[in-house]
Design a protein around this motif. Structure first.
Motif, PDB file in Angstrom:
ATOM      1  N   ALA A 259       0.736  -1.540   0.219  1.00  0.00           N
ATOM      2  CA  ALA A 259       0.729   0.370   0.299  1.00  0.00           C
ATOM      3  C   ALA A 259       1.298   1.335   0.203  1.00  0.00           C
ATOM      4  N   ASP A 260       0.524   2.274  -0.814  1.00  0.00           N
ATOM      5  CA  ASP A 260       1.211   3.229  -0.559  1.00  0.00           C
ATOM      6  C   ASP A 260       0.391   4.629  -0.944  1.00  0.00           C
ATOM      7  N   GLY A 261       0.390   6.027   0.021  1.00  0.00           N
ATOM      8  CA  GLY A 261      -0.325   7.468  -0.425  1.00  0.00           C
ATOM      9  C   GLY A 261      -0.700   7.816   0.681  1.00  0.00           C
ATOM     10  N   MET A 262       0.161   6.629   2.229  1.00  0.00           N
ATOM     11  CA  MET A 262      -0.525   7.548   3.431  1.00  0.00           C
ATOM     12  C   MET A 262       0.165   9.030   3.382  1.00  0.00           C
ATOM     13  N   HIS A 263       0.284   9.615   2.331  1.00  0.00           N
ATOM     14  CA  HIS A 263       1.092  10.578   2.679  1.00  0.00           C
ATOM     15  C   HIS A 263       0.200  11.750   2.436  1.00  0.00           C
ATOM     16  N   LEU A 264      -1.085  11.337   1.241  1.00  0.00           N
ATOM     17  CA  LEU A 264      -1.800  12.238   0.474  1.00  0.00           C
ATOM     18  C   LEU A 264      -3.127  12.085   1.632  1.00  0.00           C
ATOM     19  N   GLY A 265      -3.292  11.403   2.687  1.00  0.00           N
ATOM     20  CA  GLY A 265      -4.491  11.496   2.902  1.00  0.00           C
ATOM     21  C   GLY A 265      -3.894  11.412   4.934  1.00  0.00           C
ATOM     22  N   ASP A 277       1.558  10.665  12.265  1.00  0.00           N
ATOM     23  CA  ASP A 277       1.537  11.769  11.293  1.00  0.00           C
ATOM     24  C   ASP A 277       2.083  10.719  10.367  1.00  0.00           C
ATOM     25  N   GLU A 278       1.056  11.128   9.662  1.00  0.00           N
ATOM     26  CA  GLU A 278       1.199   9.918   8.143  1.00  0.00           C
ATOM     27  C   GLU A 278       2.361  11.545   7.248  1.00  0.00           C
ATOM     28  N   GLY A 279       2.379  12.348   7.312  1.00  0.00           N
ATOM     29  CA  GLY A 279       3.492  12.846   6.300  1.00  0.00           C
ATOM     30  C   GLY A 279       5.098  12.622   6.732  1.00  0.00           C
ATOM     31  N   ALA A 280       5.039  11.927   8.363  1.00  0.00           N
ATOM     32  CA  ALA A 280       6.614  12.412   8.453  1.00  0.00           C
ATOM     33  C   ALA A 280       7.097  11.662   8.019  1.00  0.00           C
ATOM     34  N   GLU A 281       6.953  10.244   6.612  1.00  0.00           N
ATOM     35  CA  GLU A 281       7.587   9.901   5.992  1.00  0.00           C
ATOM     36  C   GLU A 281       7.342   9.769   4.621  1.00  0.00           C
ATOM     37  N   ALA A 282       7.808  10.626   3.729  1.00  0.00           N
ATOM     38  CA  ALA A 282       7.386  10.388   2.248  1.00  0.00           C
ATOM     39  C   ALA A 282       7.849   9.426   1.155  1.00  0.00           C
ATOM     40  N   LEU A 306      -8.458   9.004   1.998  1.00  0.00           N
ATOM     41  CA  LEU A 306      -8.333  10.409   0.968  1.00  0.00           C
ATOM     42  C   LEU A 306     -10.029  10.909   0.387  1.00  0.00           C
ATOM     43  N   GLY A 307      -8.950  11.910  -0.065  1.00  0.00           N
ATOM     44  CA  GLY A 307     -10.386  13.048  -0.733  1.00  0.00           C
ATOM     45  C   GLY A 307     -10.546  12.945  -2.496  1.00  0.00           C
ATOM     46  N   ALA A 308     -10.372  13.618  -3.354  1.00  0.00           N
ATOM     47  CA  ALA A 308     -10.635  13.146  -4.910  1.00  0.00           C
ATOM     48  C   ALA A 308      -9.702  13.268  -4.810  1.00  0.00           C
ATOM     49  N   ASP A 309      -8.097  14.523  -4.386  1.00  0.00           N
ATOM     50  CA  ASP A 309      -7.201  14.407  -5.397  1.00  0.00           C
ATOM     51  C   ASP A 309      -6.499  14.128  -4.705  1.00  0.00           C
ATOM     52  N   PRO A 361       0.318  14.937  15.080  1.00  0.00           N
ATOM     53  CA  PRO A 361       0.740  16.348  14.631  1.00  0.00           C
ATOM     54  C   PRO A 361       0.772  15.601  12.897  1.00  0.00           C
ATOM     55  N   ARG A 362       0.563  16.404  12.479  1.00  0.00           N
ATOM     56  CA  ARG A 362       0.335  16.248  10.680  1.00  0.00           C
ATOM     57  C   ARG A 362       0.750  16.743  10.050  1.00  0.00           C
ATOM     58  N   THR A 363       2.470  16.514   9.742  1.00  0.00           N
ATOM     59  CA  THR A 363       3.102  17.399   7.676  1.00  0.00           C
ATOM     60  C   THR A 363       2.743  17.171   7.245  1.00  0.00           C
ATOM     61  N   ARG A 364       2.265  18.669   6.449  1.00  0.00           N
ATOM     62  CA  ARG A 364       1.974  18.869   4.775  1.00  0.00           C
ATOM     63  C   ARG A 364       2.644  18.234   3.867  1.00  0.00           C
ATOM     64  N   SER A 365       1.525  17.967   3.385  1.00  0.00           N
ATOM     65  CA  SER A 365       1.602  17.782   1.961  1.00  0.00           C
ATOM     66  C   SER A 365       1.103  18.413   1.271  1.00  0.00           C
ATOM     67  N   ASP A 366       2.117  17.960  -0.707  1.00  0.00           N
ATOM     68  CA  ASP A 366       1.001  18.572  -1.126  1.00  0.00           C
ATOM     69  C   ASP A 366      -0.218  18.377  -1.625  1.00  0.00           C
ATOM     70  N   ALA A 367      -0.652  17.358  -1.365  1.00  0.00           N
ATOM     71  CA  ALA A 367      -2.065  17.097  -1.018  1.00  0.00           C
ATOM     72  C   ALA A 367      -2.792  17.706  -0.336  1.00  0.00           C
ATOM     73  N   ALA A 368      -1.826  18.274   0.942  1.00  0.00           N
ATOM     74  CA  ALA A 368      -3.253  18.124   2.200  1.00  0.00           C
ATOM     75  C   ALA A 368      -4.085  19.662   2.287  1.00  0.00           C
TER      76      ALA A 368
END
Length: 838
Positions: A259-265, A277-282, A306-309, A361-368
């Motif tokens: 599975a992948d994409g945890m940093h996207l949601g 924190d989902e964005g801690a390791e991308a 996840l959202g649509a993006d 905490p939630r590290t922001r990502s491009d999809a956040a």
């Protein structure tokens, strides 16, 4: 049984040990608990191997010195510096050794792979690696037995008496037997498939772990060793974990379950609450990071929301996400607490809008910023175990070390059985195979020295190699489009076969896999079937990926164009052909006076005394003209439907496509190992046979053109002299066609039918038969044109040509036009991708 060296386990380490021992002159028997189709252990699910090298190679960019590999081993906490040095130095020549055994690496210059100086990628992936090493071992004379499980070791195995062989009880399909060996190499893996054993070390959550590798890694021999005096290494229950899709099979799913994409949601538990924190390791370490996060929880179940993006940014995945318009609906579908999920989403939404930080905490990502846009989607997760690190200690010669000190003199270990001796808690891509290869070779060499020194005491008995039963022909899928999409989605998710042929890199550029995409890929496929034997997911695996059949069914759909019945298209074409082949002679019998039809006079113009030139010309013009127009229209529609990634066409790309068409490069006409089956390279027979048929057909067409020129420009009437250009071209073409068709039929009789589609087999038989009739009737007409049989033979030949023309747009013979169009598009796509990469 008696053997010089007994190797237990047919994974990468075991195969390397068996080959090295055999090269050193020892007699070798290799046994494995798995059946034939699952031979290879976890190596089947591998793709690359970490190799040190001082200069750029065709498989690795730049350089990766031994010192750099040692530094990486230190960084992940390798427990024994001396063994780390053995591993790093031993990797430097491992790539060349593997290539010498027949293993093919994918060249980085092909542009299909990520840039790497540390690892080399196998052409066709781990299953192709296993196939190559098994072929090499068999040809060297290694006795290979499948379905043979080690029952018990002699209690004296760790400390054998001098001069006496080791005794191992083995459970075989025929019963229990004992093998005596001068030396034994244990390469039978860890215990990743034994969830009961894992649970004793890591807790009840282990019952929910997926075993990504072979279900035969149960570790009975390894555990016997640690319980009977061998020195243990590594943390009990420790292993390489990743997060996998919880809907995948619990065993043997390999890389496609990852599975992948945890940093996207966001990732929530059954209560709907976030816990890390989902964005801690991308980066690349995210896979193992999430595996260990989930494995460390009392309840390892989780859901990626996840959202649509975020859904649009996901890579190809084995299963589509679960979707819903509202979070409450999604929670009910997944079995998540509705209030908890709503609260987690609201908390994060406030934070993204500038509010306070969430409790976790939630590290922001491009999809956040678009994370919460509906429709919502979820992917169920749980931990997946690739291999265990807990094993036995070995010394620099791969001998098993004893808990009380010293080593077992004739017992060696390699691969996952001794991972704990060299692996810390970290992970390096491709290192597991490096360990297996380096220490497998060492163990094989050392064991061979022992077997040689006691050869007079150990008598070797040979037994026949096991041959798996042949499988029946595949049953066509109910919905060819759906099955092709499913199979290619597994291929895109896996990505191991990018170097096999043009289909796989082209498929990776078409993640949506629309109907037009599938049609293009089906005709880009040359049906060499290499991918079937190189696929770890081929039947009888649960995924049952049979890509040659799936794409052949798509081509059969293309040919029938929705006009002919799906199950009997070839039969309908055969009826049309037969009507022409028989109907024209019948018409001649009814309409042509017997004195003209059965006249024995030959010479110029005798053909037209039977069938007037105007009738011939008009019939041929109408039939081939209509067929050509229909086929041209269908190719244009095919071209439009297959529009995919950007293309860059130029005279060079057209020349490249034309070269691919004329040389059949995708059937092994270029550089490299070419097409192969599990038994090895298939050789050029099929390509040569195709050339004979295609170029023979071309010669007969040129003969027709030459005859038309003589008729219209030189007022010479058929039949022409034997030494004339039309007759010479037609004769050579007919003979070439028959020779090529015979070669194709002979190859078909010998071929494995597992990757064969029944509908395409029917289409192939009809096409070969119709071409053979055209060629044979033409040659018969040439031989008997001065006899009374000339009239009927002329009608039969023209009837066969007419039938060929009328069936052309909907038969297998049209595949040349479709394939040429697909190769032209692919050439433009390659050029565009190369320009982007540069």
């Amino acid at each position: 049984m008696r053997a010089g060296v007994l190797v237990v386990g047919s994974g990468f380490a075991g195969l390397c040990a068996a080959i090295e021992a055999r090269l050193a002159g020892a007699s070798v028997t290799l046994i494995d608990a798995a059946p034939f189709h699952l031979r290879g252990g976890n190596a089947r699910h591998s793709r690359n191997i970490r190799l040190a090298h001082d200069a750029e190679t065709p498989w690795q960019r730049a350089c990766y010195p031994v010192e750099d590999l040692l530094g990486d081993l230190t960084r992940i906490g390798a427990p024994d510096p001396a063994l780390a040095a053995v591993l790093a130095n031993g990797s430097a020549d491992l790539g060349e050794w593997l290539a010498a055994q027949g293993v093919a690496f994918e060249p980085w210059a092909d542009g299909n792979l990520p840039w790497s100086r540390r690892t080399a990628f196998f052409r066709g992936g781990g299953q192709a690696l296993v196939n190559a090493l098994c072929r090499r071992a068999e040809r060297l004379g290694v006795e290979m037995r499948y379905g043979w499980r080690v029952g018990a070791l002699d209690p004296a195995a760790l400390r054998p008496e001098a001069g006496k062989p080791l005794r191992i009880d083995v459970e075989t399909p025929e019963g229990t037997t004992t093998i005596e060996a001068a030396a034994v190499v244990l390469a039978c893996g860890g215990y990743g498939a034994d969830r009961e054993r894992l649970a004793t070390h890591v807790g009840p959550a282990a019952h929910g772990f997926a075993n990504r590798g072979t279900p035969f890694q149960r570790g009975e021999t390894l555990l016997w060793l640690t319980e009977n005096g061998a020195a243990a290494a590594g943390r009990p229950g420790g292993g390489h974990m990743v997060a996998v899709d919880a809907r995948a099979p619990l065993d043997d799913a390999g890389i496609v379950s990852r599975a992948d994409g945890m940093h996207l949601g966001i990732v929530v538990d059954v209560a709907g609450r976030r816990f890390t924190d989902e964005g801690a390791e991308a980066g690349p370490a995210r896979y193992s990071h999430w595996g260990h996060v989930l494995a460390g929880r009392d309840d390892p179940r989780a859901w990626l929301v996840l959202g649509a993006d975020g859904v649009r940014a996901l890579p190809p995945m084995l299963y589509p996400p679960i979707t819903a318009e509202a979070p409450e609906t999604l929670a009910r579908l997944c079995g998540i607490d509705t209030a908890g999920l709503r609260e987690s989403l609201t908390e994060l939404e406030f934070h993204l809008a500038g509010g306070p930080r969430p409790g976790v905490p939630r590290t922001r990502s491009d999809a956040a910023p678009l994370l919460l846009a509906p429709p919502f989607a979820a992917i169920p997760l749980h931990p997946g175990l690739g291999f265990t690190r807990h094993g036995v200690l070995v010394d620099a010669t791969a001998r098993v070390r004893l808990a009380g000190g010293g080593v077992s003199p004739r017992l060696f270990a390699a691969g996952a059985t001794m991972f704990g001796a060299v692996l810390g808690e970290g992970y390096l891509s491709g290192l597991a195979l490096t360990i297996g290869g380096v220490f497998g070779r060492i163990a094989g060499r050392q064991a061979a020295q022992i077997a040689g020194s006691v050869h007079s005491e150990i008598r070797v008995t040979a037994c026949s190699r096991q041959i798996p039963p042949s499988a029946p022909a595949s049953v066509p899928a109910t919905d060819p489009v759906a099955e092709a999409r499913r199979a290619l989605n597994v291929c895109n998710t896996c990505g191991f076969c990018t170097g096999l042929c043009d289909v796989f890199p082209a498929a990776q550029l078409r993640a949506a896999l629309t109907a037009g995409d599938l049609r293009h890929l089906a005709h880009l496929c040359h049906d060499c079937r290499s991918c079937h034997d190189d696929c770890q997911y081929a039947p009888p695996h649960d995924f049952a990926v049979n890509l040659p059949v799936a794409l052949a069914e798509m081509r059969a759909e293309e040919y029938r164009a929705g006009v002919l019945p799906r199950g009997s298209a070839a039969a309908w074409l055969a009826v049309v052909y037969a009507l022409c082949f028989v109907g024209l002679p019948l018409a001649a019998l009814l309409l042509v006076p017997p004195q003209a039809l059965f006249s024995a006079r030959g010479g110029e113009g005798s053909f037209y005394a039977v069938i007037p030139h105007g009738v011939m010309a008009a019939g041929a013009g109408l039939a081939f003209g209509a067929a050509g127009l229909i086929l041209a229209l269908r190719i244009w529609l095919f071209w439009r439907a297959g529009r995919g990634p950007d293309t860059h066409h130029s005279p060079h790309t057209v020349a490249r496509a034309l070269s691919d068409v004329l040389t059949l490069r995708n059937l092994g006409g270029g550089k490299g190992p070419g097409c192969e089956t599990r038994e090895g390279p298939v050789g050029p027979t099929r390509r040569w046979a195709h050339h004979l048929v295609a170029y023979g057909f071309g010669l007969t067409f040129l003969a027709t053109i030459a005859g038309a020129a003589k008729h219209h420009f030189f007022d010479q009437l058929a039949p022409y002299p034997v030494l004339s250009l039309p007759v010479a071209l037609g004769t050579l073409g007919g003979i070439a066609m028959l020779a090529g068709l015979a070669g194709l039929e002979a190859r078909r009789l010998r071929a494995d039918r597992r990757p064969a589609a029944r509908r395409m087999e029917s289409a192939d038989r009809f096409t070969r038969a119709s071409l053979a009739i055209v060629a044979a009737s033409g040659l018969a007409l040439l031989a008997l044109r001065d006899t009374a049989a000339m009239g009927l033979l002329l009608a039969l030949h023209l009837g066969s040509v007419l039938g060929l023309a009328l069936t052309l747009p909907f038969g297998k013979l049209s595949h040349g036009a479709y394939r040429a169009a697909a190769l032209l598009r692919h050439s433009g796509e390659r050029a565009a991708r190369a320009a982007t990469r540069d």
